[in-house]
Design a protein around this motif. Structure first.
Motif, PDB file in Angstrom:
ATOM      1  N   GLU A   1       0.834  -1.188   0.000  1.00  0.00           N
ATOM      2  CA  GLU A   1       0.000   0.000   0.000  1.00  0.00           C
ATOM      3  C   GLU A   1       0.876   1.248   0.000  1.00  0.00           C
ATOM      4  O   GLU A   1       1.922   1.282   0.651  1.00  0.00           O
ATOM      5  N   PRO A   2       0.456   2.309  -0.724  1.00  0.00           N
ATOM      6  CA  PRO A   2       1.263   3.532  -0.772  1.00  0.00           C
ATOM      7  C   PRO A   2       1.280   4.268   0.563  1.00  0.00           C
ATOM      8  O   PRO A   2       0.262   4.364   1.251  1.00  0.00           O
ATOM      9  N   LEU A   3       2.440   4.788   0.909  1.00  0.00           N
ATOM     10  CA  LEU A   3       2.623   5.563   2.133  1.00  0.00           C
ATOM     11  C   LEU A   3       2.967   7.020   1.845  1.00  0.00           C
ATOM     12  O   LEU A   3       2.678   7.901   2.652  1.00  0.00           O
ATOM     13  N   ASP A   4       3.612   7.267   0.698  1.00  0.00           N
ATOM     14  CA  ASP A   4       4.047   8.625   0.368  1.00  0.00           C
ATOM     15  C   ASP A   4       4.385   8.661  -1.116  1.00  0.00           C
ATOM     16  O   ASP A   4       4.670   7.616  -1.733  1.00  0.00           O
ATOM     17  N   GLU A   5       4.342   9.832  -1.698  1.00  0.00           N
ATOM     18  CA  GLU A   5       4.765   9.990  -3.087  1.00  0.00           C
ATOM     19  C   GLU A   5       5.207  11.440  -3.307  1.00  0.00           C
ATOM     20  O   GLU A   5       4.671  12.359  -2.692  1.00  0.00           O
ATOM     21  N   VAL A   6       6.203  11.604  -4.152  1.00  0.00           N
ATOM     22  CA  VAL A   6       6.705  12.928  -4.497  1.00  0.00           C
ATOM     23  C   VAL A   6       6.962  12.959  -5.997  1.00  0.00           C
ATOM     24  O   VAL A   6       7.512  12.012  -6.562  1.00  0.00           O
ATOM     25  N   VAL A   7       6.569  14.055  -6.633  1.00  0.00           N
ATOM     26  CA  VAL A   7       6.865  14.288  -8.044  1.00  0.00           C
ATOM     27  C   VAL A   7       7.628  15.600  -8.163  1.00  0.00           C
ATOM     28  O   VAL A   7       7.212  16.610  -7.593  1.00  0.00           O
ATOM     29  N   VAL A   8       8.733  15.575  -8.878  1.00  0.00           N
ATOM     30  CA  VAL A   8       9.512  16.785  -9.142  1.00  0.00           C
ATOM     31  C   VAL A   8       9.591  16.971 -10.650  1.00  0.00           C
ATOM     32  O   VAL A   8      10.058  16.080 -11.373  1.00  0.00           O
ATOM     33  N   HIS A   9       9.119  18.104 -11.126  1.00  0.00           N
ATOM     34  CA  HIS A   9       9.194  18.423 -12.555  1.00  0.00           C
ATOM     35  C   HIS A   9      10.450  19.241 -12.826  1.00  0.00           C
ATOM     36  O   HIS A   9      10.867  20.059 -12.006  1.00  0.00           O
ATOM     37  N   GLY A  10      11.042  18.990 -13.966  1.00  0.00           N
ATOM     38  CA  GLY A  10      12.243  19.731 -14.304  1.00  0.00           C
ATOM     39  C   GLY A  10      12.656  19.502 -15.736  1.00  0.00           C
ATOM     40  O   GLY A  10      11.881  19.003 -16.558  1.00  0.00           O
ATOM     41  N   THR A  11      13.887  19.866 -16.044  1.00  0.00           N
ATOM     42  CA  THR A  11      14.496  19.634 -17.352  1.00  0.00           C
ATOM     43  C   THR A  11      15.937  19.180 -17.099  1.00  0.00           C
ATOM     44  O   THR A  11      16.419  19.229 -15.970  1.00  0.00           O
ATOM     45  N   THR A  12      16.597  18.745 -18.158  1.00  0.00           N
ATOM     46  CA  THR A  12      17.987  18.367 -18.027  1.00  0.00           C
ATOM     47  C   THR A  12      18.782  18.866 -19.218  1.00  0.00           C
ATOM     48  O   THR A  12      18.281  18.873 -20.350  1.00  0.00           O
ATOM     49  N   ASP A  13      20.001  19.297 -18.960  1.00  0.00           N
ATOM     50  CA  ASP A  13      20.897  19.738 -20.023  1.00  0.00           C
ATOM     51  C   ASP A  13      21.953  18.692 -20.357  1.00  0.00           C
ATOM     52  O   ASP A  13      22.717  18.860 -21.309  1.00  0.00           O
ATOM     53  N   PHE A  14      21.987  17.607 -19.542  1.00  0.00           N
ATOM     54  CA  PHE A  14      23.023  16.607 -19.783  1.00  0.00           C
ATOM     55  C   PHE A  14      22.660  15.779 -21.014  1.00  0.00           C
ATOM     56  O   PHE A  14      21.503  15.407 -21.201  1.00  0.00           O
ATOM     57  N   PRO A  15      23.628  15.472 -21.878  1.00  0.00           N
ATOM     58  CA  PRO A  15      23.314  14.766 -23.127  1.00  0.00           C
ATOM     59  C   PRO A  15      22.814  13.345 -22.887  1.00  0.00           C
ATOM     60  O   PRO A  15      23.076  12.740 -21.845  1.00  0.00           O
ATOM     61  N   TYR A  16      22.107  12.841 -23.886  1.00  0.00           N
ATOM     62  CA  TYR A  16      21.564  11.487 -23.836  1.00  0.00           C
ATOM     63  C   TYR A  16      22.671  10.524 -24.269  1.00  0.00           C
ATOM     64  O   TYR A  16      22.931  10.345 -25.454  1.00  0.00           O
ATOM     65  N   VAL A  17      23.331   9.906 -23.284  1.00  0.00           N
ATOM     66  CA  VAL A  17      24.464   9.021 -23.558  1.00  0.00           C
ATOM     67  C   VAL A  17      24.237   7.709 -22.813  1.00  0.00           C
ATOM     68  O   VAL A  17      24.110   7.718 -21.581  1.00  0.00           O
ATOM     69  N   PRO A  18      24.178   6.569 -23.511  1.00  0.00           N
ATOM     70  CA  PRO A  18      24.020   5.284 -22.824  1.00  0.00           C
ATOM     71  C   PRO A  18      25.108   5.095 -21.763  1.00  0.00           C
ATOM     72  O   PRO A  18      26.285   5.389 -21.992  1.00  0.00           O
ATOM     73  N   GLY A  19      24.682   4.620 -20.598  1.00  0.00           N
ATOM     74  CA  GLY A  19      25.608   4.430 -19.489  1.00  0.00           C
ATOM     75  C   GLY A  19      25.755   5.640 -18.595  1.00  0.00           C
ATOM     76  O   GLY A  19      26.361   5.549 -17.516  1.00  0.00           O
ATOM     77  N   LEU A  20      25.191   6.777 -19.030  1.00  0.00           N
ATOM     78  CA  LEU A  20      25.290   8.004 -18.237  1.00  0.00           C
ATOM     79  C   LEU A  20      23.913   8.608 -17.942  1.00  0.00           C
ATOM     80  O   LEU A  20      23.809   9.791 -17.630  1.00  0.00           O
ATOM     81  N   PHE A  21      22.867   7.792 -18.032  1.00  0.00           N
ATOM     82  CA  PHE A  21      21.522   8.311 -17.782  1.00  0.00           C
ATOM     83  C   PHE A  21      21.390   8.892 -16.382  1.00  0.00           C
ATOM     84  O   PHE A  21      20.569   9.785 -16.152  1.00  0.00           O
ATOM     85  N   ALA A  22      22.168   8.374 -15.440  1.00  0.00           N
ATOM     86  CA  ALA A  22      22.060   8.868 -14.066  1.00  0.00           C
ATOM     87  C   ALA A  22      22.260  10.370 -13.986  1.00  0.00           C
ATOM     88  O   ALA A  22      21.637  11.041 -13.157  1.00  0.00           O
ATOM     89  N   PHE A  23      23.089  10.912 -14.866  1.00  0.00           N
ATOM     90  CA  PHE A  23      23.395  12.340 -14.774  1.00  0.00           C
ATOM     91  C   PHE A  23      22.291  13.206 -15.371  1.00  0.00           C
ATOM     92  O   PHE A  23      22.250  14.409 -15.138  1.00  0.00           O
TER      93      PHE A  23
END
Length: 221
Positions: free
Chosen positions: A60-82
């Motif tokens: 059962e859900p206890l909490d939820e958070v949504v953060v809207h934003g954008t990213t300037d980091f390029p789309y590079v496989p293996g670097l999605f974390a950034f």
């Protein structure tokens, strides 16, 4: 934290932090509260970073958070974390409930530099973490058809994860250690979180909220 802005900086940080990953489980780890993390993108480059917290027993859900934003980091496989980490860390910081385990929609050590999103989040937060990906970054032998069947994911002769069948006769998911947990325990937790569907409830519910929030941002400003 100041996040890398170039590919070279990001790779250097992964190479530095990978040695901090712990691949064993604290014997006192008791997962009662679990968080699912997901990031989705709109066609206009908006993103939504979502953290959904569930009771690990009832789901059962206890909490939820949504953060809207954008990213300037390029789309590079293996670097999605950034592309995703800054917004996910903001979302985690807004939780009213502290999770015992993070379940990420992505890779842990089953990553070319052994430091995927789940590892990065685990090291940054100190919270045990698991990567549960919908597709692998390496080839694999299909596991048996029964729920719980699995085969190893291997990179450079090292076992870095498992193709895990969470439901009989459906496609497997790809589980790898993120931080402060071992692979057996990680797979056991994923099976516990996936009693009915292919994806663990953490991922399913986070993904649903991500899609909803991108479709109608006013619902989750």
């Amino acid at each position: 934290m100041t996040w890398p802005t170039t590919v070279d900086e990001a790779i250097a940080l992964q190479e530095k932090l990978r040695y901090l990953v712990v691949t064993t489980t604290d014997p006192d780890l008791d997962v009662r509260v679990v968080a699912g993390l997901d990031v989705g993108y709109a066609a206009d480059d908006r993103l939504a970073a979502v953290v959904v917290v569930l009771d690990a027993t009832t789901l059962e859900p206890l909490d939820e958070v949504v953060v809207h934003g954008t990213t300037d980091f390029p789309y590079v496989p293996g670097l999605f974390a950034f592309r995703e980490m800054p917004s996910l860390m903001t979302a985690l910081g807004k939780l009213a409930v502290t999770p015992d385990l993070l379940v990420c929609d992505g890779q842990g050590v089953a990553h070319p530099r052994r430091f995927g999103l789940a590892c990065h989040l685990g090291v940054e937060t100190g919270i045990p973490s698991i990567g549960v990906a919908k597709s692998p970054m390496v080839s694999f032998a299909p596991p048996g058809d029964a729920r719980g069947s699995h085969t190893d994911l291997v990179m450079d002769d090292d076992v870095v994860g498992r193709a895990l069948r969470t439901q009989s006769g459906v496609k497997p998911v790809f589980v790898s250690v993120g931080h402060k947990i071992d692979l057996d325990r990680a797979c056991a937790e994923v099976l516990r979180l996936a009693p009915r569907y292919r994806l663990p409830e953490t991922t399913r519910q986070a993904d649903q909220l991500t899609r909803l929030s991108l479709r109608d941002p006013t619902e989750h400003p």
